[in-house]
Design a protein around this motif. Structure first.
Motif, PDB file in Angstrom:
ATOM      1  N   ASP A 406      36.168  32.576  54.420  1.00  0.00           N
ATOM      2  CA  ASP A 406      37.616  32.757  54.593  1.00  0.00           C
ATOM      3  C   ASP A 406      38.178  33.985  53.902  1.00  0.00           C
ATOM      4  O   ASP A 406      39.205  34.243  54.096  1.00  0.00           O
ATOM      5  CB  ASP A 406      38.442  31.485  54.214  1.00  0.00           C
ATOM      6  CG  ASP A 406      38.105  31.128  52.727  1.00  0.00           C
ATOM      7  OD1 ASP A 406      37.549  31.775  52.042  1.00  0.00           O
ATOM      8  OD2 ASP A 406      38.118  29.972  52.371  1.00  0.00           O
ATOM      9  N   GLY A 407      37.199  34.617  53.018  1.00  0.00           N
ATOM     10  CA  GLY A 407      37.751  35.954  52.700  1.00  0.00           C
ATOM     11  C   GLY A 407      38.683  35.838  51.202  1.00  0.00           C
ATOM     12  O   GLY A 407      39.104  36.725  50.579  1.00  0.00           O
ATOM     13  N   THR A 408      38.527  34.541  50.754  1.00  0.00           N
ATOM     14  CA  THR A 408      39.280  34.291  49.418  1.00  0.00           C
ATOM     15  C   THR A 408      38.460  34.871  48.207  1.00  0.00           C
ATOM     16  O   THR A 408      37.077  34.671  48.418  1.00  0.00           O
ATOM     17  CB  THR A 408      39.607  32.837  49.243  1.00  0.00           C
ATOM     18  OG1 THR A 408      38.321  32.047  49.462  1.00  0.00           O
ATOM     19  CG2 THR A 408      40.500  32.333  50.189  1.00  0.00           C
ATOM     20  N   THR A 409      38.973  35.241  47.251  1.00  0.00           N
ATOM     21  CA  THR A 409      38.540  35.894  45.954  1.00  0.00           C
ATOM     22  C   THR A 409      37.812  34.649  45.263  1.00  0.00           C
ATOM     23  O   THR A 409      38.581  33.764  45.083  1.00  0.00           O
ATOM     24  CB  THR A 409      39.327  36.595  44.969  1.00  0.00           C
ATOM     25  OG1 THR A 409      39.823  37.557  45.867  1.00  0.00           O
ATOM     26  CG2 THR A 409      38.454  37.085  43.943  1.00  0.00           C
ATOM     27  N   LEU A 410      36.606  34.452  44.976  1.00  0.00           N
ATOM     28  CA  LEU A 410      35.948  33.420  44.192  1.00  0.00           C
ATOM     29  C   LEU A 410      35.660  33.796  42.756  1.00  0.00           C
ATOM     30  O   LEU A 410      35.778  32.864  41.854  1.00  0.00           O
ATOM     31  CB  LEU A 410      34.511  33.011  44.731  1.00  0.00           C
ATOM     32  CG  LEU A 410      34.522  32.779  46.245  1.00  0.00           C
ATOM     33  CD1 LEU A 410      33.202  32.432  46.555  1.00  0.00           C
ATOM     34  CD2 LEU A 410      35.290  31.426  46.268  1.00  0.00           C
ATOM     35  N   ALA A 411      35.349  34.971  42.337  1.00  0.00           N
ATOM     36  CA  ALA A 411      35.226  35.221  41.134  1.00  0.00           C
ATOM     37  C   ALA A 411      35.380  36.719  40.779  1.00  0.00           C
ATOM     38  O   ALA A 411      35.123  37.720  41.581  1.00  0.00           O
ATOM     39  CB  ALA A 411      33.758  34.875  40.717  1.00  0.00           C
ATOM     40  N   ALA A 412      35.640  36.989  39.423  1.00  0.00           N
ATOM     41  CA  ALA A 412      35.899  38.548  39.050  1.00  0.00           C
ATOM     42  C   ALA A 412      34.192  38.435  38.154  1.00  0.00           C
ATOM     43  O   ALA A 412      33.825  37.928  37.763  1.00  0.00           O
ATOM     44  CB  ALA A 412      36.586  38.765  38.057  1.00  0.00           C
ATOM     45  N   GLY A 413      33.622  39.808  38.642  1.00  0.00           N
ATOM     46  CA  GLY A 413      32.242  39.996  38.266  1.00  0.00           C
ATOM     47  C   GLY A 413      32.059  41.313  37.492  1.00  0.00           C
ATOM     48  O   GLY A 413      32.698  42.178  37.654  1.00  0.00           O
ATOM     49  N   LEU A 414      31.299  41.061  36.178  1.00  0.00           N
ATOM     50  CA  LEU A 414      31.108  42.266  35.205  1.00  0.00           C
ATOM     51  C   LEU A 414      29.688  42.631  35.322  1.00  0.00           C
ATOM     52  O   LEU A 414      28.896  41.524  35.053  1.00  0.00           O
ATOM     53  CB  LEU A 414      31.841  42.215  34.043  1.00  0.00           C
ATOM     54  CG  LEU A 414      33.189  41.351  33.953  1.00  0.00           C
ATOM     55  CD1 LEU A 414      33.460  41.413  32.517  1.00  0.00           C
ATOM     56  CD2 LEU A 414      34.173  42.840  34.696  1.00  0.00           C
ATOM     57  N   VAL A 415      29.081  43.798  35.548  1.00  0.00           N
ATOM     58  CA  VAL A 415      27.648  43.981  35.527  1.00  0.00           C
ATOM     59  C   VAL A 415      27.287  43.987  34.102  1.00  0.00           C
ATOM     60  O   VAL A 415      27.823  44.693  33.329  1.00  0.00           O
ATOM     61  CB  VAL A 415      27.262  45.149  36.300  1.00  0.00           C
ATOM     62  CG1 VAL A 415      25.873  45.534  35.962  1.00  0.00           C
ATOM     63  CG2 VAL A 415      27.756  45.250  37.661  1.00  0.00           C
ATOM     64  N   GLY A 416      26.377  43.031  33.599  1.00  0.00           N
ATOM     65  CA  GLY A 416      25.886  42.874  32.197  1.00  0.00           C
ATOM     66  C   GLY A 416      26.414  41.942  31.739  1.00  0.00           C
ATOM     67  O   GLY A 416      26.969  40.948  32.130  1.00  0.00           O
ATOM     68  N   ALA A 417      26.429  41.932  30.210  1.00  0.00           N
ATOM     69  CA  ALA A 417      27.138  40.919  29.350  1.00  0.00           C
ATOM     70  C   ALA A 417      27.838  41.262  28.488  1.00  0.00           C
ATOM     71  O   ALA A 417      27.340  41.384  27.085  1.00  0.00           O
ATOM     72  CB  ALA A 417      25.886  40.039  29.010  1.00  0.00           C
ATOM     73  N   PRO A 418      29.108  41.766  28.220  1.00  0.00           N
ATOM     74  CA  PRO A 418      29.810  42.358  27.298  1.00  0.00           C
ATOM     75  C   PRO A 418      30.292  41.348  26.104  1.00  0.00           C
ATOM     76  O   PRO A 418      30.701  41.709  25.046  1.00  0.00           O
ATOM     77  CB  PRO A 418      31.179  42.958  28.110  1.00  0.00           C
ATOM     78  CG  PRO A 418      31.291  41.978  29.301  1.00  0.00           C
ATOM     79  CD  PRO A 418      29.696  41.906  29.612  1.00  0.00           C
TER      80      PRO A 418
END
Length: 429
Positions: A406-418
């Motif tokens: 359905d195109g809804t945003t599920l998560a904000a993602g950040l490459v790596g582990a800050p």
């Protein structure tokens, strides 16, 4: 010193975020007359004898009716010393996703707590989110200090508890300031209060005007997600081919060698076009059209990088997710990943750990990630993506996870582990 500061407010429900922002706007004379008139009328309708300054920020009708902040409210104001872009974010747990949005570009975070309650669960959650997003400085505004009789010991107790939590998240003492304020009456917001003679630090506005702000990192290598290929095919421009987009990081000048990813094709920047003419240099945030020396197969979703320092091209990488959906994330979930101007199918192949923002510890191999939880995962994409570690480049180290149905945003993602909990929280790219 930068002449622009981007900041975000966060805190628990009814801690007074919107009132504090309204006080800043009001006392810096950043409110138009018709806005102030509307606030006076709305306050009178509620039977209030003084204006409710939170109404200057809670702009949606549903927010005014409920007396809460729902969406991120952006406000712009200035003093003779600096301009400000402020994001007032919601306090309710279910709107933590909007806090992520508001804080994603912030250079400073203002966390509010009620002086009567001190540091609470949502305070610790928001501090973890700000740390996750790499916000470099925090202010803890101990609001409603008038309701505890301007008690110094109460203030110091809250300041000490928060300093310990922020320190565990990786903030140095110099990166955290605690201020006793009353947004309602204006203590230590813009004007110094005579009720807190025991406090010798700056007012909130004094700090905002003078805090050192790191400029946008132009030392980050050049990154340019291609949004559109311009080929007018007109008699005036029969052979024109340009690649339009916004510079995500770094700088570029004509004559520099670039590489197009993920294909690996190389060329030279011939010129930089804009509607106002050619540029001698393009920097982060500028929307430009690059004209290259060679005809290459480039399309929307590709990324143009300086050839000497390209990002990693990978179809599998570790990432930190802030889960924003009611539906839980489980291993092998099929999703879409939007990175820059590219959207591709992907699988979340593994849930490595879940971060407990209250205890500042990690839970190994969780069965799921629930709403507002932060976790480390591994992602496999259908097409290779040129990615940077988020700590090196916010723009090209961030992505969205989208529901394919359905195109809804599920998560904000950040490459790596800050996050600073690195023992079980760092699988790398």
């Amino acid at each position: 010193m930068s002449d622009l500061l981007r900041l975000a407010t966060a805190g628990s429900v009814d801690d007074g975020k919107s009132t504090l922002v309204g006080r800043l706007l009001y006392d810096t004379k950043s409110v138009l007359a018709d806005q102030l008139d509307a606030v006076h009328r709305a306050s009178a309708d509620r039977g209030l004898s003084t204006p409710d300054l939170s109404l200057l920020v809670d702009g949606l009708r549903s927010e005014r009716e409920q007396g809460i902040t729902i969406d991120v409210a952006y406000r712009y104001f200035a003093t003779p010393k600096r301009s400000f872009v402020l994001a007032d974010t919601p306090g309710h747990v279910q709107y933590t996703r909007n806090t992520v949005t508001g804080a994603s570009t912030a250079q400073l975070g203002i966390l509010l707590v009620d002086a009567r309650n001190g540091v609470v669960e949502q305070t610790r959650r928001h501090a973890a989110v700000l740390a996750l997003l790499g916000v470099p400085r925090l202010v803890l505004a101990v609001n409603k200090i008038d309701l505890v009789g301007y008690d110094e010991s109460s203030f110091k107790r809250t300041a000490k508890e928060f300093a310990a939590h922020a320190g565990a998240l990786g903030y140095a003492d110099s990166e955290v300031l605690t201020i006793p304020v009353s947004a309602l009456v204006g203590d230590n917001v813009v004007e110094r209060s005579g009720n807190t003679s025991w406090y010798t630090g700056p007012t909130l506005l004094e700090y905002l005007e003078t805090v050192p702000v790191e400029p946008d990192p132009h030392h980050v290598p050049f990154r340019f997600p291609v949004q559109y290929v311009i080929r007018p095919r007109t008699p005036e421009y029969p052979d024109y081919r340009g690649y339009a987009g916004q510079v995500a990081a770094g700088t570029i000048t004509p004559g520099e060698e670039i590489v197009v990813l993920p294909s690996g094709s190389r060329s030279i920047v011939e010129r930089i076009d804009t509607p106002d003419g050619e540029l001698a240099e393009a920097t982060a945030g500028q929307s430009v059209t690059l004209v290259l020396s060679h005809d290459l197969d480039i399309s929307r979703g590709d990324l143009i990088s300086v050839a000497s320092a390209p990002p990693v091209v990978a179809d599998e990488f570790g990432a930190t997710l802030c889960w924003l959906a009611d539906k839980a994330l489980r291993p092998n979930a099929r999703v879409l990943v939007k990175h820059g101007t590219k959207t591709t199918q992907a699988f979340v192949t593994e849930l490595i750990s879940r971060f407990d923002e209250q205890k500042l510890s990690s839970v190994e191999l969780p069965e799921s990630l629930q709403l507002n939880e932060i976790g480390q995962v591994r992602i496999r994409t259908a097409e290779p993506l040129p990615v940077d570690d988020y700590t090196a480049s916010r723009r090209t180290g961030a992505f969205l996870v989208i529901d394919a149905s359905d195109g809804t945003t599920l998560a904000a993602g950040l490459v790596g582990a800050p996050l600073p909990v690195r023992d079980a929280f760092n699988p790398g790219p």
